[in-house]
Design a protein around this motif. Sequence first.
Motif, PDB file in Angstrom:
ATOM      1  N   LEU A  90       0.838  -1.199   0.000  1.00 18.63           N
ATOM      2  CA  LEU A  90       0.000   0.000   0.000  1.00 18.63           C
ATOM      3  C   LEU A  90       0.874   1.249   0.000  1.00 18.63           C
ATOM      4  O   LEU A  90       1.864   1.317   0.723  1.00 18.63           O
ATOM      5  CB  LEU A  90      -0.906   0.016   1.236  1.00 18.63           C
ATOM      6  N   LEU A  91       0.508   2.224  -0.825  1.00 17.83           N
ATOM      7  CA  LEU A  91       1.301   3.447  -0.970  1.00 17.83           C
ATOM      8  C   LEU A  91       0.593   4.683  -0.420  1.00 17.83           C
ATOM      9  O   LEU A  91       1.169   5.771  -0.427  1.00 17.83           O
ATOM     10  CB  LEU A  91       1.622   3.688  -2.454  1.00 17.83           C
ATOM     11  N   ALA A  92      -0.638   4.547   0.038  1.00 20.76           N
ATOM     12  CA  ALA A  92      -1.388   5.702   0.540  1.00 20.76           C
ATOM     13  C   ALA A  92      -2.345   5.253   1.628  1.00 20.76           C
ATOM     14  O   ALA A  92      -2.624   4.058   1.784  1.00 20.76           O
ATOM     15  CB  ALA A  92      -2.161   6.372  -0.595  1.00 20.76           C
ATOM     16  N   LYS A 102      -0.312   2.882   4.869  1.00 18.40           N
ATOM     17  CA  LYS A 102       0.694   2.889   3.808  1.00 18.40           C
ATOM     18  C   LYS A 102       2.003   2.251   4.292  1.00 18.40           C
ATOM     19  O   LYS A 102       2.412   2.436   5.436  1.00 18.40           O
ATOM     20  CB  LYS A 102       0.943   4.306   3.297  1.00 18.40           C
ATOM     21  N   ILE A 142      -9.187   0.037  -1.751  1.00 18.28           N
ATOM     22  CA  ILE A 142      -8.130   0.958  -2.187  1.00 18.28           C
ATOM     23  C   ILE A 142      -8.045   0.943  -3.708  1.00 18.28           C
ATOM     24  O   ILE A 142      -8.305  -0.090  -4.342  1.00 18.28           O
ATOM     25  CB  ILE A 142      -6.763   0.606  -1.538  1.00 18.28           C
ATOM     26  N   SER A 143      -7.682   2.084  -4.280  1.00 16.58           N
ATOM     27  CA  SER A 143      -7.535   2.180  -5.733  1.00 16.58           C
ATOM     28  C   SER A 143      -6.239   1.487  -6.158  1.00 16.58           C
ATOM     29  O   SER A 143      -5.249   1.503  -5.424  1.00 16.58           O
ATOM     30  CB  SER A 143      -7.497   3.641  -6.160  1.00 16.58           C
ATOM     31  N   GLN A 144      -6.248   0.906  -7.357  1.00 14.15           N
ATOM     32  CA  GLN A 144      -5.057   0.198  -7.845  1.00 14.15           C
ATOM     33  C   GLN A 144      -3.907   1.155  -8.157  1.00 14.15           C
ATOM     34  O   GLN A 144      -2.772   0.725  -8.317  1.00 14.15           O
ATOM     35  CB  GLN A 144      -5.389  -0.640  -9.074  1.00 14.15           C
ATOM     36  N   ARG A 145      -4.193   2.464  -8.211  1.00 13.67           N
ATOM     37  CA  ARG A 145      -3.128   3.449  -8.417  1.00 13.67           C
ATOM     38  C   ARG A 145      -2.180   3.517  -7.230  1.00 13.67           C
ATOM     39  O   ARG A 145      -1.021   3.868  -7.379  1.00 13.67           O
ATOM     40  CB  ARG A 145      -3.732   4.837  -8.634  1.00 13.67           C
ATOM     41  N   TYR A 146      -2.720   3.249  -6.048  1.00 16.78           N
ATOM     42  CA  TYR A 146      -1.935   3.375  -4.820  1.00 16.78           C
ATOM     43  C   TYR A 146      -1.463   2.020  -4.304  1.00 16.78           C
ATOM     44  O   TYR A 146      -1.400   1.790  -3.096  1.00 16.78           O
ATOM     45  CB  TYR A 146      -2.758   4.104  -3.754  1.00 16.78           C
ATOM     46  N   VAL A 147      -1.145   1.142  -5.237  1.00 22.17           N
ATOM     47  CA  VAL A 147      -0.759  -0.227  -4.873  1.00 22.17           C
ATOM     48  C   VAL A 147       0.376  -0.695  -5.774  1.00 22.17           C
ATOM     49  O   VAL A 147       0.365  -0.429  -6.971  1.00 22.17           O
ATOM     50  CB  VAL A 147      -2.001  -1.148  -5.012  1.00 22.17           C
TER      51      VAL A 147
END
Length: 260
Positions: free
Chosen positions: A121-123, A127, A158-163
């Motif tokens: 997780l990036l966000a 995170k 969670i959105s796949q953009r933040y993974v």
Amino acid sequence: MAPTAKEEKKTEIRYKSSKPRNYDLGNGVLRFSRTRMYHKKALYKFMGKKVKPTKKPVKPTFVTKEIGGEKNGKERKVYLKKRRNYYPTQDKIRKRPAKKTFKQHKRHLRTNLTPGTVCILLAGAHKGKRVVLLKQLYSGLLLVTGPMGINSCPLRRISQRYVIGTQTKVDVSGVKLPENINDEYFRRQREKRAKKEEGDIFQAKKEAYKVSDQRKADQKEVDKQVLDAIKKHPDRKVLLAYLSAMFGLRSSQYPHRMQF
């Protein structure tokens, strides 16, 4: 007749893929510099040369015709393309294609994000944690879990953009998710504000979010199944340590050069 050795050699040379003169030596360093390539390509021969633009012949819009008779002006200008006799007073309303609403959009998913993939997780509040991807919901968001017992990350969207999808995978084919876990399940219930009355200015307080009993029961049920799937993994001890550890970058570590 069979081809000779010379003919075979010629065909080999013809189809041989040649390497470019200026290729990458590694880490973005090219074999020749820009000035070296400037002289190799002989670009100095073309510098300062300007090509004159070619003018296209303009088609005449009208033709002059001679007219006989006195006091007639002797000539008339006749347009080659006749003008319309009728012009509408109002423009026609064009039919525009109806915009698709969000629920009609197609849900696309990255190829490396499949159920059971361990993601970073990036966000958000969690995170840096590594989680297990369970499925993609109807809204396009990913449903992930820690599990809760390993790294305190509950069931969340969670959105796949933040993974970041890793190569580590867990077999979650045997995990059966409750039917009530959907996008509506994660929606917060917001109550309307009460009208302000005299004496109630300081008494009204915002209620803190409390986890419902239903959510706690669902979390235990899902986590039990995911932990059983992790224990069946051949490297279960390493995988448990991997999921519990936080992700971080040290000096001289770049994510675009790393393989997850």
